[in-house]
Design an enzyme around this catalytic site. Structure first.
Site, PDB file in Angstrom:
ATOM      1  N   LYS A   1      38.346  14.685 -56.425  1.00  7.90           N
ATOM      2  CA  LYS A   1      36.947  15.100 -56.212  1.00  7.90           C
ATOM      3  C   LYS A   1      36.526  16.116 -57.273  1.00  7.90           C
ATOM      4  O   LYS A   1      35.424  16.040 -57.820  1.00  7.90           O
ATOM      5  CB  LYS A   1      36.786  15.687 -54.812  1.00  7.90           C
TER       6      LYS A   1
ATOM      7  N   ARG B   1      22.368  35.906 -46.861  1.00  2.10           N
ATOM      8  CA  ARG B   1      23.332  36.980 -47.069  1.00  2.10           C
ATOM      9  C   ARG B   1      22.620  38.082 -47.853  1.00  2.10           C
ATOM     10  O   ARG B   1      21.690  37.802 -48.594  1.00  2.10           O
ATOM     11  CB  ARG B   1      24.547  36.450 -47.841  1.00  2.10           C
TER      12      ARG B   1
ATOM     13  N   ARG C   1      35.997  44.019 -49.232  1.00  4.10           N
ATOM     14  CA  ARG C   1      36.740  43.085 -50.077  1.00  4.10           C
ATOM     15  C   ARG C   1      36.058  42.875 -51.425  1.00  4.10           C
ATOM     16  O   ARG C   1      36.459  42.022 -52.211  1.00  4.10           O
ATOM     17  CB  ARG C   1      36.951  41.742 -49.348  1.00  4.10           C
TER      18      ARG C   1
HETATM   19  N1  DCP Z   1      37.475  38.670 -37.955  1.00  6.94           N
HETATM   20  C1  DCP Z   1      38.585  37.903 -37.604  1.00  6.94           C
HETATM   21  N2  DCP Z   1      38.419  36.738 -36.908  1.00  6.94           N
HETATM   22  C2  DCP Z   1      37.197  36.326 -36.551  1.00  6.94           C
HETATM   23  C3  DCP Z   1      36.072  37.079 -36.894  1.00  6.94           C
HETATM   24  C4  DCP Z   1      36.247  38.263 -37.605  1.00  6.94           C
HETATM   25  O1  DCP Z   1      39.708  38.274 -37.934  1.00  6.94           O
HETATM   26  N3  DCP Z   1      37.056  35.175 -35.878  1.00  6.94           N
HETATM   27  C5  DCP Z   1      37.668  39.894 -38.756  1.00  6.94           C
HETATM   28  C6  DCP Z   1      37.915  39.522 -40.188  1.00  6.94           C
HETATM   29  C7  DCP Z   1      36.570  39.656 -40.814  1.00  6.94           C
HETATM   30  C8  DCP Z   1      36.028  40.862 -40.075  1.00  6.94           C
HETATM   31  O2  DCP Z   1      36.507  40.701 -38.743  1.00  6.94           O
HETATM   32  O3  DCP Z   1      36.652  39.890 -42.206  1.00  6.94           O
HETATM   33  C9  DCP Z   1      34.535  40.962 -40.117  1.00  6.94           C
HETATM   34  O4  DCP Z   1      33.948  39.775 -39.614  1.00  6.94           O
HETATM   35  P1  DCP Z   1      32.681  39.124 -40.297  1.00  6.94           P
HETATM   36  O5  DCP Z   1      32.278  37.979 -39.460  1.00  6.94           O
HETATM   37  O6  DCP Z   1      31.653  40.178 -40.532  1.00  6.94           O
HETATM   38  O7  DCP Z   1      33.233  38.496 -41.675  1.00  6.94           O
HETATM   39  P2  DCP Z   1      33.230  39.032 -43.175  1.00  6.94           P
HETATM   40  O8  DCP Z   1      32.707  40.421 -43.270  1.00  6.94           O
HETATM   41  O9  DCP Z   1      34.588  38.807 -43.711  1.00  6.94           O
HETATM   42  O10 DCP Z   1      32.257  38.023 -43.951  1.00  6.94           O
HETATM   43  P3  DCP Z   1      30.641  38.051 -43.962  1.00  6.94           P
HETATM   44  O11 DCP Z   1      30.221  38.493 -45.316  1.00  6.94           O
HETATM   45  O12 DCP Z   1      30.239  36.656 -43.698  1.00  6.94           O
HETATM   46  O13 DCP Z   1      30.211  39.011 -42.900  1.00  6.94           O
END
Ligand code: DCP
Ligand code: MG
Ligand code: MN
Length: 347
Positions: free
Chosen positions: A63, A139, A173
């Site tokens: 792909k 976002r 991150r």
């Molecule tokens: N988390 C996890 N499992 C899940 C949801 C969340 O371990 N099912 C943890 C890891 C994520 C953190 O909580 O990094 C924060 O959740 P977010 O949904 O805010 O995810 P991110 O901050 O990583 O990404 P985004 O930019 O989409 O918010």
């Protein structure tokens, strides 16, 4: 020339489509491939270069090669243009709606947000999700996340200058855009290895003296506009958790502000290291770390690292004992894993 960005954006889009249909394994494979391609140092001009990238199997390799050769991805085009996929994406982009709910609504014959508003009895969070659809589907740029963070941090420190307020999630991150802002609050208690009863007292203190007044103030000044979930420590285990929607005050030069998602959690100081690692993620990285702990007879969650956890057929036979850790570094060290900075925790 090199087509890395094109490859990544097409694969990412395909992963989003699979996410909307609930195909977790394909989402995983595509996201993994995206990060493998991103971190591949050399340009991708030959088929051999594609198949040599670790984490890219033969099928995905074909792909990717199609994208390199033609600049297009026929499977993505046909999936994306299907009516069902467009509607699944529309529905799952509503906060609080997963692929199963979207599928059910589709099967009932609903096709638009208006259909949903008119014919479905929505949960509280879903109602907010529809009302603010155009904002929450986006976002936010990292810069705006930083503004929100310093705004809230200022309020936290004016309530208690000793408390710690750490931004986690995708922001920590190092991502260029964030789906929401994830804030972690704790108060040093000076007795981090103390008994559980004491820790609960400390949490209740932070919860009553910091979180509650913080949320009240943020509501009263109009920064928090909608609540999604709010769980105080009486109802949950050792964590005060708030999920909601905020909006920054409009400055002089800003275009209209948009509503943004914000999550705030408050934890006892003794659980701070495990909570930071959990809340920093990514969710994929957390899963790997938990599996690794299991293989070493330990267990890891957002509260504790434990040792002597005996499992039989995946089931816990002994609860194990808490291993106190005082920092992220120490947590990695005790687990026997080389430390990974937040920027390297996508997997
Ligand atoms: N988390 C996890 N499992 C899940 C949801 C969340 O371990 N099912 C943890 C890891 C994520 C953190 O909580 O990094 C924060 O959740 P977010 O949904 O805010 O995810 P991110 O901050 O990583 O990404 P985004 O930019 O989409 O918010
Ligand atoms: Mg986040
Ligand atoms: Mn979040």
């Amino acid at each position: 020339g090199d087509r890395k960005e094109l490859i990544c954006s097409k694969l990412e889009e395909m992963a989003d489509n699979y996410e909307a249909t609930g195909d977790k394994w394909r989402v995983y494979a595509y996201r993994k491939a995206v990060s493998a391609v991103r971190s591949h140092k050399k340009p991708i001009c030959k088929f051999e270069e594609v198949s040599s990238i670790p984490g890219v199997g033969r099928k995905l390799g074909d792909k990717i090669w199609e994208i390199v050769e033609k600049g297009s991805f026929s499977k993505l085009d046909s999936v994306k243009n299907s009516e069902k996929m467009q509607i699944m994406n529309l529905f799952t982009n509503i906060h609080g709606v997963g692929s199963k709910t979207a599928e059910a609504w589709y099967a009932m014959g609903h096709r638009t947000l208006q259909d949903i508003k008119d014919k479905i009895v929505l949960t509280g969070p879903q109602t907010v999700g529809i009302d603010l659809y155009d904002d929450l589907v986006l976002r936010m740029p990292r810069e705006e996340a930083a503004e929100i963070e310093s705004f809230v941090r200022g309020k936290v420190h004016s309530i208690d200058p000793n408390s710690i307020c750490e931004v986690c999630g995708s922001f920590r991150r190092g991502k260029p855009t964030c789906g929401d802002l994830d804030l972690l609050i704790t108060t040093p208690d000076g007795v981090s290895h103390s008994r559980e009863v004491f820790q609960r007292m400390v949490l209740c203190y932070s919860s009553n003296r910091i979180m509650s007044p913080l949320l009240e103030e943020l509501h009263s000044i109009g920064f928090l506009t909608h609540d999604l979930v709010s769980v105080s420590p009486e109802k949950t285990v050792n964590m005060h958790k708030y999920m909601g929607v905020c909006i920054l005050p409009a400055g002089e030069n800003e275009r209209d502000r948009r509503h943004r998602r914000i999550d705030i959690i408050c934890v006892p100081f003794s659980e701070y290291p495990c909570a930071v690692v959990y809340f920093t993620g990514s969710a994929y990285f957390n899963r790997s770390l938990r599996l690794l702990a299991q293989r070493r007879g330990m267990s890891l969650n957002e509260h504790h690292l434990k040792r002597n956890v005996v499992r039989r057929k995946g089931e816990k036979k002994t609860a194990g004992e808490i291993i106190p850790v005082s920092s992220e570094q120490e947590l990695f060290q005790v687990m026997g894993v080389p430390f990974r900075p937040p920027e390297e925790r996508d997997w």
